[in-house]
Design a protein around this motif. Structure first.
Motif, PDB file in Angstrom:
ATOM      1  N   THR A 172      71.573  56.417  35.821  1.00 48.95           N
ATOM      2  CA  THR A 172      71.822  57.637  34.716  1.00 48.95           C
ATOM      3  C   THR A 172      71.437  57.893  34.074  1.00 48.95           C
ATOM      4  O   THR A 172      72.338  56.641  33.820  1.00 48.95           O
ATOM      5  CB  THR A 172      71.850  59.236  36.070  1.00 48.95           C
ATOM      6  N   PRO A 173      71.639  58.424  32.518  1.00 48.94           N
ATOM      7  CA  PRO A 173      71.878  58.065  31.151  1.00 48.94           C
ATOM      8  C   PRO A 173      74.071  59.451  31.749  1.00 48.94           C
ATOM      9  O   PRO A 173      73.884  58.517  30.294  1.00 48.94           O
ATOM     10  CB  PRO A 173      70.848  59.662  30.743  1.00 48.94           C
ATOM     11  N   ASN A 174      73.722  59.227  31.781  1.00 46.28           N
ATOM     12  CA  ASN A 174      75.302  59.607  31.875  1.00 46.28           C
ATOM     13  C   ASN A 174      75.733  58.181  33.533  1.00 46.28           C
ATOM     14  O   ASN A 174      75.425  57.830  34.147  1.00 46.28           O
ATOM     15  CB  ASN A 174      75.822  60.791  33.306  1.00 46.28           C
ATOM     16  N   PRO A 175      76.936  57.750  32.214  1.00 50.14           N
ATOM     17  CA  PRO A 175      77.351  56.776  33.283  1.00 50.14           C
ATOM     18  C   PRO A 175      78.409  56.755  34.582  1.00 50.14           C
ATOM     19  O   PRO A 175      78.805  56.373  35.254  1.00 50.14           O
ATOM     20  CB  PRO A 175      77.960  55.763  31.585  1.00 50.14           C
ATOM     21  N   ALA A 176      78.785  57.963  34.666  1.00 52.47           N
ATOM     22  CA  ALA A 176      80.012  59.162  35.070  1.00 52.47           C
ATOM     23  C   ALA A 176      78.627  58.768  36.283  1.00 52.47           C
ATOM     24  O   ALA A 176      79.677  59.506  37.395  1.00 52.47           O
ATOM     25  CB  ALA A 176      80.476  59.779  35.226  1.00 52.47           C
ATOM     26  N   THR A 177      77.870  58.816  36.263  1.00 57.12           N
ATOM     27  CA  THR A 177      76.824  59.266  38.126  1.00 57.12           C
ATOM     28  C   THR A 177      76.013  58.319  38.302  1.00 57.12           C
ATOM     29  O   THR A 177      75.636  57.571  36.731  1.00 57.12           O
ATOM     30  CB  THR A 177      75.947  60.823  37.005  1.00 57.12           C
ATOM     31  N   VAL A 229      85.865  60.789  43.521  1.00 53.37           N
ATOM     32  CA  VAL A 229      84.444  61.402  43.131  1.00 53.37           C
ATOM     33  C   VAL A 229      84.939  62.720  42.582  1.00 53.37           C
ATOM     34  O   VAL A 229      85.898  63.432  43.225  1.00 53.37           O
ATOM     35  CB  VAL A 229      83.760  61.980  44.333  1.00 53.37           C
ATOM     36  N   THR A 230      83.801  63.462  41.588  1.00 51.25           N
ATOM     37  CA  THR A 230      83.857  64.847  41.149  1.00 51.25           C
ATOM     38  C   THR A 230      83.425  65.558  40.894  1.00 51.25           C
ATOM     39  O   THR A 230      83.197  67.039  40.462  1.00 51.25           O
ATOM     40  CB  THR A 230      84.985  64.254  39.310  1.00 51.25           C
ATOM     41  N   GLY A 231      82.063  64.844  41.473  1.00 51.51           N
ATOM     42  CA  GLY A 231      80.838  65.679  41.540  1.00 51.51           C
ATOM     43  C   GLY A 231      79.658  65.833  42.352  1.00 51.51           C
ATOM     44  O   GLY A 231      79.721  64.368  42.703  1.00 51.51           O
ATOM     45  N   VAL A 232      79.389  66.766  43.335  1.00 54.88           N
ATOM     46  CA  VAL A 232      78.003  65.760  44.241  1.00 54.88           C
ATOM     47  C   VAL A 232      76.859  66.571  43.968  1.00 54.88           C
ATOM     48  O   VAL A 232      77.024  68.364  43.783  1.00 54.88           O
ATOM     49  CB  VAL A 232      78.686  66.431  46.217  1.00 54.88           C
ATOM     50  N   PHE A 233      76.069  66.510  43.870  1.00 60.58           N
ATOM     51  CA  PHE A 233      74.873  67.494  43.559  1.00 60.58           C
ATOM     52  C   PHE A 233      73.462  66.644  44.870  1.00 60.58           C
ATOM     53  O   PHE A 233      73.067  65.802  44.468  1.00 60.58           O
ATOM     54  CB  PHE A 233      74.049  67.082  42.212  1.00 60.58           C
ATOM     55  N   ASP A 236      86.429  57.435  37.479  1.00 62.61           N
ATOM     56  CA  ASP A 236      86.613  56.504  37.098  1.00 62.61           C
ATOM     57  C   ASP A 236      85.183  56.036  36.403  1.00 62.61           C
ATOM     58  O   ASP A 236      85.337  54.581  36.470  1.00 62.61           O
ATOM     59  CB  ASP A 236      87.274  55.244  37.962  1.00 62.61           C
ATOM     60  N   ALA A 237      83.897  55.870  37.256  1.00 64.62           N
ATOM     61  CA  ALA A 237      83.059  55.526  36.956  1.00 64.62           C
ATOM     62  C   ALA A 237      82.585  53.886  37.580  1.00 64.62           C
ATOM     63  O   ALA A 237      82.347  53.198  37.082  1.00 64.62           O
ATOM     64  CB  ALA A 237      82.153  55.331  35.985  1.00 64.62           C
TER      65      ALA A 237
END
Length: 184
Positions: free
Chosen positions: A8-13, A51-55, A67-68
């Motif tokens: 995704t455009p977000n490297p952490a996701t 893991v800090t978020g789930v969508f 951490d990515a």
């Protein structure tokens, strides 16, 4: 079962596509293990260190990590997702919604309706392709307040998306819109 992944455009996701319906209805975001208590899958994903978020979208899952380090996290996430779908367990055990209240003057109802229609037809499908979602929160004095979720939350390009994309789109169709801002 074959689960595809997409950056995704977000490297952490990272976006996971299980090749089946993930969630019918409105997307859901979980930012803490406590919020994830209504979802066996989200709860299991939060048990993975980092893991800090789930969508959950209609046909995808995005997972955010502090951490990515996807080389190490990706196999664990894939395992949890595969195990969940193979078990036949529900995605949600409770159907309560996490949507916050909207705020706008009733006199602006027509403008707000147009804003929501433009978001639903022109913005949200493109944002979902990147593993996120954008929802309307408020409209006050020509300013549209939007909640960015999933891969969009904390994305380095989210400011450009708001300013160059959504703001220009809304201003083109609705001259009363002056600005677009992100809210939590």
């Amino acid at each position: 079962m074959f689960i595809q992944t997409e950056s995704t455009p977000n490297p952490a996701t990272l976006k996971f596509l299980p090749g089946r319906v993930v969630l019918e209805g409105s997307p859901r975001e979980f930012l803490t293990p406590e919020q994830a208590a209504v979802s066996p899958l989200a709860g299991a994903l939060f048990e993975i260190a980092g893991v800090t978020g789930v969508f959950f979208g209609a046909d995808f899952i995005t997972v955010t990590s502090r951490d990515a380090d996807w080389a190490h996290l990706k196999p664990a996430v894939l395992g949890v997702i595969m195990e969940h779908f193979m078990s036949g367990a529900p995605i949600l055990t409770s159907v309560e919604t996490a949507a916050g209240a909207e705020d706008f003057d009733p006199a602006d109802a027509e403008t707000v309706s147009s804003i929501k229609e433009l978001l639903d037809t022109r913005v949200r499908p493109a944002v979902a392709a990147d593993g996120g979602d954008i929802t309307f929160r408020a409209y006050k004095d020509g300013v549209v307040y939007l909640n960015m979720r999933g891969a969009c939350a904390g994305c380095p390009s989210s400011t450009a998306t708001l300013r160059n994309g959504i703001q220009n789109l809304l201003r083109h169709f609705l001259p009363d819109v002056r600005e677009v801002r992100a809210v939590a």
